[in-house]
Write a protein that holds these residues in place. Structure first.
Motif, short mmCIF file in Angstrom:
data_model
loop_
_atom_site.label_atom_id
_atom_site.label_comp_id
_atom_site.label_asym_id
_atom_site.label_seq_id
_atom_site.Cartn_x
_atom_site.Cartn_y
_atom_site.Cartn_z
N MET A 1 75.38 46.44 32.57
CA MET A 1 74.13 46.38 33.32
C MET A 1 73.01 46.95 32.44
O MET A 1 73.04 48.10 32.06
N ALA A 2 72.05 46.12 32.14
CA ALA A 2 70.92 46.54 31.32
C ALA A 2 69.64 46.49 32.15
O ALA A 2 69.30 45.46 32.72
N LEU A 3 68.95 47.63 32.22
CA LEU A 3 67.66 47.70 32.89
C LEU A 3 66.57 47.70 31.83
O LEU A 3 66.64 48.44 30.85
N THR A 4 65.57 46.87 32.02
CA THR A 4 64.43 46.84 31.12
C THR A 4 63.14 46.85 31.92
O THR A 4 63.12 46.44 33.09
N GLU A 5 62.08 47.33 31.29
CA GLU A 5 60.77 47.38 31.92
C GLU A 5 59.79 46.60 31.05
O GLU A 5 59.76 46.80 29.83
N THR A 6 59.03 45.73 31.68
CA THR A 6 57.99 44.99 30.95
C THR A 6 56.66 45.18 31.67
O THR A 6 56.62 45.35 32.89
N LYS A 7 55.59 45.18 30.90
CA LYS A 7 54.25 45.28 31.46
C LYS A 7 53.46 44.07 30.99
O LYS A 7 53.54 43.68 29.82
N VAL A 8 52.70 43.49 31.92
CA VAL A 8 51.90 42.30 31.60
C VAL A 8 50.61 42.34 32.42
O VAL A 8 50.62 42.77 33.58
N ILE A 9 49.51 41.93 31.78
CA ILE A 9 48.26 41.76 32.52
C ILE A 9 48.36 40.40 33.19
O ILE A 9 48.38 39.37 32.53
N ASP A 10 48.47 40.40 34.52
CA ASP A 10 48.70 39.13 35.21
C ASP A 10 47.47 38.63 35.97
O ASP A 10 47.52 37.55 36.56
N GLN A 11 46.38 39.38 35.91
CA GLN A 11 45.18 38.95 36.61
C GLN A 11 43.96 39.58 35.97
O GLN A 11 43.94 40.79 35.73
N ILE A 12 42.94 38.76 35.66
CA ILE A 12 41.66 39.26 35.15
C ILE A 12 40.56 38.53 35.92
O ILE A 12 40.58 37.30 36.01
N THR A 13 39.62 39.28 36.48
CA THR A 13 38.53 38.72 37.27
C THR A 13 37.21 39.30 36.79
O THR A 13 37.14 40.49 36.50
N VAL A 14 36.18 38.47 36.75
CA VAL A 14 34.83 38.94 36.44
C VAL A 14 33.98 38.71 37.68
O VAL A 14 33.89 37.59 38.18
N THR A 15 33.35 39.78 38.18
CA THR A 15 32.51 39.66 39.37
C THR A 15 31.12 39.17 38.97
O THR A 15 30.76 39.13 37.80
N GLU A 16 30.31 38.84 39.97
CA GLU A 16 28.98 38.29 39.70
C GLU A 16 28.06 39.27 38.98
O GLU A 16 27.14 38.86 38.28
N ASN A 17 28.31 40.58 39.11
CA ASN A 17 27.47 41.55 38.41
C ASN A 17 28.08 42.00 37.08
O ASN A 17 27.59 42.92 36.45
N GLY A 18 29.16 41.33 36.66
CA GLY A 18 29.74 41.59 35.34
C GLY A 18 30.89 42.56 35.30
O GLY A 18 31.47 42.79 34.24
N ILE A 19 31.24 43.16 36.42
CA ILE A 19 32.38 44.08 36.42
C ILE A 19 33.65 43.27 36.16
O ILE A 19 33.85 42.20 36.74
N VAL A 20 34.50 43.78 35.28
CA VAL A 20 35.76 43.12 34.96
C VAL A 20 36.88 43.92 35.64
O VAL A 20 37.00 45.13 35.46
N LEU A 21 37.65 43.22 36.44
CA LEU A 21 38.79 43.81 37.14
C LEU A 21 40.06 43.21 36.56
O LEU A 21 40.12 42.01 36.33
N TYR A 22 41.05 44.07 36.31
CA TYR A 22 42.32 43.50 35.86
C TYR A 22 43.49 44.24 36.49
O TYR A 22 43.38 45.38 36.89
#
Length: 85
Positions: A1-22
Motif C-alpha cells: 500500500m503506497a500513499l502519495t500526496e499531489t498538489k495541483v492548481i485546478d482553478q484560476i479566475t480573474v475578477t472584473e477588478n483584476g483580482i486573481v483567485l486560485y
C-alpha cells in the motif's frame, strides 16, 4: 500500500477588478486511486508581489495586470479608504 500526496492548481479566475483567485487541490492517492482531497484558496490583488506564487498563476497575473488595471484597482482602494469603507 503506497500513499502519495499531489498538489495541483485546478482553478484560476480573474475578477472584473483584476483580482486573481486560485485554488490548489491536495490529493491523497492510495496505490494510484484518489482517496481524499482538500482545497486551499488564495486571492491576489493587482500589483501585489508575486514572489513564491506558482508559475502558472504568475503568468495569468502578468497578463491580467496591465498598468491600467493596477491603477484602477489602486484608485478604487484609495476611494474606498476615503469613504471609510
Amino acid at each position: 500500500m503506497a500513499l502519495t500526496e499531489t498538489k495541483v492548481i485546478d482553478q484560476i479566475t480573474v475578477t472584473e477588478n483584476g483580482i486573481v483567485l486560485y485554488r490548489e487541490a491536495t490529493r491523497i492517492l492510495k496505490d494510484g486511486d484518489q482517496i481524499a482531497q482538500t482545497y486551499h484558496r488564495t486571492s491576489l490583488t493587482p500589483g501585489q508581489d508575486l514572489t513564491g506564487q506558482p508559475a502558472n498563476v504568475v503568468a495569468i497575473c502578468n497578463v491580467a495586470w496591465t498598468a491600467e488595471v493596477v491603477a484602477a484597482y489602486q484608485a478604487a482602494q484609495a476611494a474606498a479608504a476615503q469613504r471609510g469603507v
